[in-house]
Structures are given as C-alpha cells and as structure tokens.
Motif scaffolding. Structure first.
Motif, PDB file in Angstrom:
ATOM      1  N   GLU A 133       0.995  -0.786  -0.438  1.00 14.13           N
ATOM      2  CA  GLU A 133      -0.104  -0.207  -0.202  1.00 14.13           C
ATOM      3  C   GLU A 133       1.435   1.393   0.345  1.00 14.13           C
ATOM      4  N   GLY A 134       1.968   1.650   0.278  1.00 16.18           N
ATOM      5  CA  GLY A 134       2.904   2.130   0.208  1.00 16.18           C
ATOM      6  C   GLY A 134       2.462   3.230   0.906  1.00 16.18           C
ATOM      7  N   ASN A 135       2.588   4.701  -0.023  1.00 20.95           N
ATOM      8  CA  ASN A 135       1.529   5.997   1.370  1.00 20.95           C
ATOM      9  C   ASN A 135       0.383   6.289   1.343  1.00 20.95           C
ATOM     10  N   LEU A 136      -0.819   5.368   0.491  1.00 21.82           N
ATOM     11  CA  LEU A 136      -1.743   4.672   0.705  1.00 21.82           C
ATOM     12  C   LEU A 136      -2.560   4.692   2.166  1.00 21.82           C
ATOM     13  N   GLN A 137      -3.719   5.549   2.338  1.00 22.85           N
ATOM     14  CA  GLN A 137      -4.212   5.671   3.331  1.00 22.85           C
ATOM     15  C   GLN A 137      -5.693   4.654   3.331  1.00 22.85           C
ATOM     16  N   GLY A 138      -6.130   4.827   5.124  1.00 21.58           N
ATOM     17  CA  GLY A 138      -7.635   4.338   5.021  1.00 21.58           C
ATOM     18  C   GLY A 138      -7.414   3.292   6.074  1.00 21.58           C
TER      19      GLY A 138
END
Length: 494
Positions: free
Chosen positions: A28-33
């Motif tokens: 996901e790296g720098n993907l937020q959720g």
C-alpha cells in the motif's frame, strides 16, 4: 507437550500476522485508509451490509480530509484502491495498461458476458462490433424507432392521467427495452405491449443476487452456492434472462432466412445493411460459438443499452416533477421548437434543446454508474502514489460527482452546473457519466438523443407533478443508481 504445542501455534499465528502486516505495508505504500485487523483486513466494516448498501458504506468511509481522494481498504488479503481525484482518473482512463475489468464483474457473467464485462482480446473484438450500432448512417433510423416507441409509451401513460400517484419506472424500462431490441436485433415484437414480460424484473433480481453473493465470501465456491436457496433462485432467473435473448436470436434467424428466400423481380437478393445481431452471428461462426454463448453477449448489450438511460429518465421525470420552475423552462423550450404540432421530434430539434441538455447532464451527475472497477495488471503510478500489481482500482464516480470542490450545489438538483461558464471553470475529468478513454461508453450520443426524444415527447402531452420532496429521495446503489422505491409521479394532460 501441550504447552509446547500451544507455543508453536501462537508463534505461527504471530508470524502470519507480522508477515501479512509487512506485505500490506509494502503493497500500500503511502496509501491511507481505515485500520486493518489480521486475516480480515477491513472486511468487518461491511458486516451486515446488503448489496444495495455497500456503495453508501464506502461513501461513509471516504473521508477526504482524513484519507484524501485516493485511498485504500483491504478485503481479506486483497487491496482495493478508491479513486475520486480528477488528475488520477485522467491517468487511469488514458492508460492502455488499465483496460481490464475487475473480477467483480464475473458475478454477472453467467447471464451477461460481453463488452461491458469482458477484457483483453475478447473485449476488443466485441467493441468493434458494438461500434457498428453507433455509426452515423444508422442514426436516422434509430430516431424513427425512438419516436415510435415514445408515442406508444405516451398512449400507455394516458390511463395514468387520473390524479393518482404511480411509479413510472417500469413504463420507462419497457420503453427502453423495446427501443434497444429494435435497434440491435430488429425485433418486430413491441415489448411495451407484450403481456407477462418479466425481463426487466428478472435482470434486477439477477443483479441483486449477484451483488449479494459478492459480499458473502463463503458463497463464492460454485458447489456451495448452487445448493443454497439464493443459488437455486439465481439459476432459475438466469434461464429466464437468457431465454429472452435466445428468443431475439431465434426471431432474427427466421427473419434472415425469410430474406434469403425472397427474390426481387430481377432475380437479385434485396441488400439491407447488417444490424448488430447479424454481426454477432458472423462473430459466432468465426469463434464457433453456440446461440447460448451469443445470448450472453446480447444480454450484456441490452443491459448497457437500456438500464442506464431508463434509470436516468425515471429520475429526470421525478426531478422535473419536484422542480416545477425547471420543468416549465424545459417545456417552453420544447414548445418554441415544436409548437402545438404532434409531429415526431427530428434530429435538428434535438440540437436546439439547450435547457433540456443541461437537465440531462445534471441528472447524469446524480444518477449514473456509481463506480467502475479496473484490474491492475502491472504497477501504476498515480502522481505520488504507486498502485501495486494485483490490486483493484475503484473509480468512484458517485463521490466525484458530489465533490464540493467542483460542484457549487453538490447534493442539490442544479442544472446551472452545466452553464458554459461553469463548465469552463471546472477541471477536466470531474464529470464522467460515460467514463472516458478507450473503454468509454460508445453510446453517449445515442443516449442523449434517446433521453431528449422520450422526455420531450412526454412533456409535450403531460404535466408532471409529485408529492415527493427532495429530502425524501434516497438512491439505491448496486451496479446502477436508482431511486429506492421508484420514481413516484402524477400526470395531468396539457
């Protein structure tokens, strides 16, 4: 011994949890959720959701302030990336690397398996055939078909001019089904007058059952699902849906056989342009397909042809009923073009319907395909975010079309959003009812013509009113957006 066994089991679980967390972190790296939990990811966020609730739950989760316009969720071990950012959408829709539809669409492949749901070479071959429907040389004939079906619709609506409120949805669905079958299959059957026609209801039930199955992982294996009550009902519905398409195929084959046997006076066969179904027969012979397999392609095109536009028209009539000032503006525009005549709407009339055009676009902002799912087959760079291979992109058109940064009245019905000066101020890729790019809908022009003819024909004969208030309108979201409980209106003769 037992203590050592417990320690080993705990160690295995901890190893899995840590490994899974590391894998998720790398992907996901720098993907937020939302925060995930072991094994399930974010699956519990959707616990208890019905199929028509899933889209609204996602909207509730999408907090732009917290996660931005590109964010993620984990369903078990699968990464879903949700995109409602115009610049990122432009990258996706212009790319030839993100053309394949997600496996989500496999849920309806047992009755609709064609251009809308397919991928790769199969999609490319079918797209060429579908493009024949929208050739300019066919438009004049299509306008005649739409006018004739619209007039039949208005005659059927006459019996509803008694002041009582009613749901107009089924009338519109059957009118659009009639038009679609005549255009793609040259059907001689008037679907609006056919008794005991259940196709539109069958399709809705089939989509609902398919969406519900998607949410319940334990029903994914066929050998389990086929033994459930829902699975048995789905099989019965699929047979009815495909039976409808097979009837169209049979009717067209008999018609072609009759043409082949008819000889003109000079001994030559009459040459007529091929329609879509004729091209499908050629494709079927080339690929050695059965009529049952062709029927799935046909059903796919029928759904694409009538479902989106019929939902939009029903919603439009409800909006015009609620906003009488807008209805009056549209009616005056139509009256200025056609006057008191009963003549059919012509192509030259359609280009003059600027007010109705703005209404249609505002309707499509509210009521079009809520999301599109694409499969990521190779890493994709979306600005500062790298989307990993084997994840799924969800293009969140519902959220995009209601983003207050781009729309001055995001939750209201406001056709002035589409005044030229307002369109000019908005960035590109903020309005995508027909998507865009290589997999954009090829029927955009025909859909606009169709909606203008049907709505203008109705408004020339009837004034539309309703007791429903804007705050009472709730949208149901599965593969399409439509009004929960139907569009309740009243008709009065003009």
């Amino acid at each position: 011994m037992i203590i050592w066994l417990q320690i080993i089991i705990i160690a295995i679980i901890l190893h899995y949890v840590i490994s899974e967390k590391l894998r998720q972190w790398r992907m996901e790296g720098n993907l937020q959720g939302p925060t995930t939990i072991p094994f399930l990811g974010n699956s519990l966020l959707f616990f208890g959701c019905e199929a028509h609730d899933i889209g609204h739950r996602i909207m509730q989760l999408q907090n732009i302030t917290k996660y931005g316009r590109v964010w993620r969720i984990w369903i078990g071990s699968h990464l879903g990336v949700f995109v409602a950012d115009p610049k990122s959408l432009e990258i996706i829709l212009k790319s030839n690397e993100v053309l394949n539809k997600s496996a989500v669409y496999n849920a309806v492949a047992d009755f609709a398996d064609g251009i809308v749901t397919s991928s790769g070479e199969k999609w490319r071959g079918l797209r060429k055939i579908v493009n024949t429907i929208f050739h300019n040389q066919n438009i004049e004939n299509q306008v005649n078909i739409i006018n004739n079906s619209s007039m039949v619709l208005c005659r059927l609506l006459e019996e509803k001019c008694d002041g009582r409120i009613f749901k107009i949805d089924n009338f519109i669905h059957e009118c659009l089904l009639d038009i679609t079958c005549k255009i793609i299959a040259s059907s001689k059957t008037d679907m609006q007058l056919k008794e005991n026609l259940t196709f539109t209801d069958d399709v809705r039930l089939g989509i609902h059952l398919s969406s519900d199955r998607c949410l319940k992982v334990w029903l994914h294996p066929d050998f389990i699902y086929e033994h459930t009550t829902a699975g048995k009902l789905k099989n019965a519905i699929v047979k009815k849906i495909l039976g409808f398409s097979l009837e169209l195929i049979k009717e067209r084959r008999e018609s072609l056989k009759g043409v082949k046997n008819s000889i003109t006076v000079d001994g030559q066969h009459e040459a007529k342009p091929k329609i879509f179904l004729d091209h499908m027969f050629d494709y079927g012979r080339e690929k050695n397909l059965t009529d049952l397999e062709i029927s799935k392609f046909i059903t796919d095109v029928i759904l694409a042809g009538y479902d989106t536009s019929s939902c939009a028209i029903s919603y439009m009539l409800l909006m015009l009923a609620m906003y009488q000032d807008i209805q009056e503006q549209v009616y005056e525009e139509i009256y200025d073009i056609t006057g008191d005549s009963n003549r059919p709407v012509e192509l030259k009339d359609i280009n003059r319907m600027a007010c109705l055009d703005r209404v249609i676009m505002e309707v499509l902002r509210h009521c079009s395909v809520p999301h599109v799912a694409r499969r990521v087959d190779s890493p994709l760079q979306l600005q500062d975010k790298l989307i990993p291979k084997r994840s799924t992109l969800y293009l969140m058109l519902y959220r995009l079309h209601r983003d207050p940064e781009y729309w001055s009245h995001p939750d209201s019905f406001y056709p002035d959003h589409f005044l030229p000066e307002n369109i000019e101020r908005r960035p590109k890729y903020t309005f995508l009812p027909f998507v865009s790019g290589p997999r954009g809908c090829p029927g955009q022009k025909l859909s606009s013509i169709l909606m203008k003819i049907i709505v203008s024909t109705i408004l020339r004969q009837y004034k539309v009113t309703t007791t429903v208030r804007p705050s009472e309108v709730k949208l149901s979201m599965t593969m399409m957006l439509e009004v929960s409980g139907g569009s309740q209106i009243q008709l009065t003769r003009r």
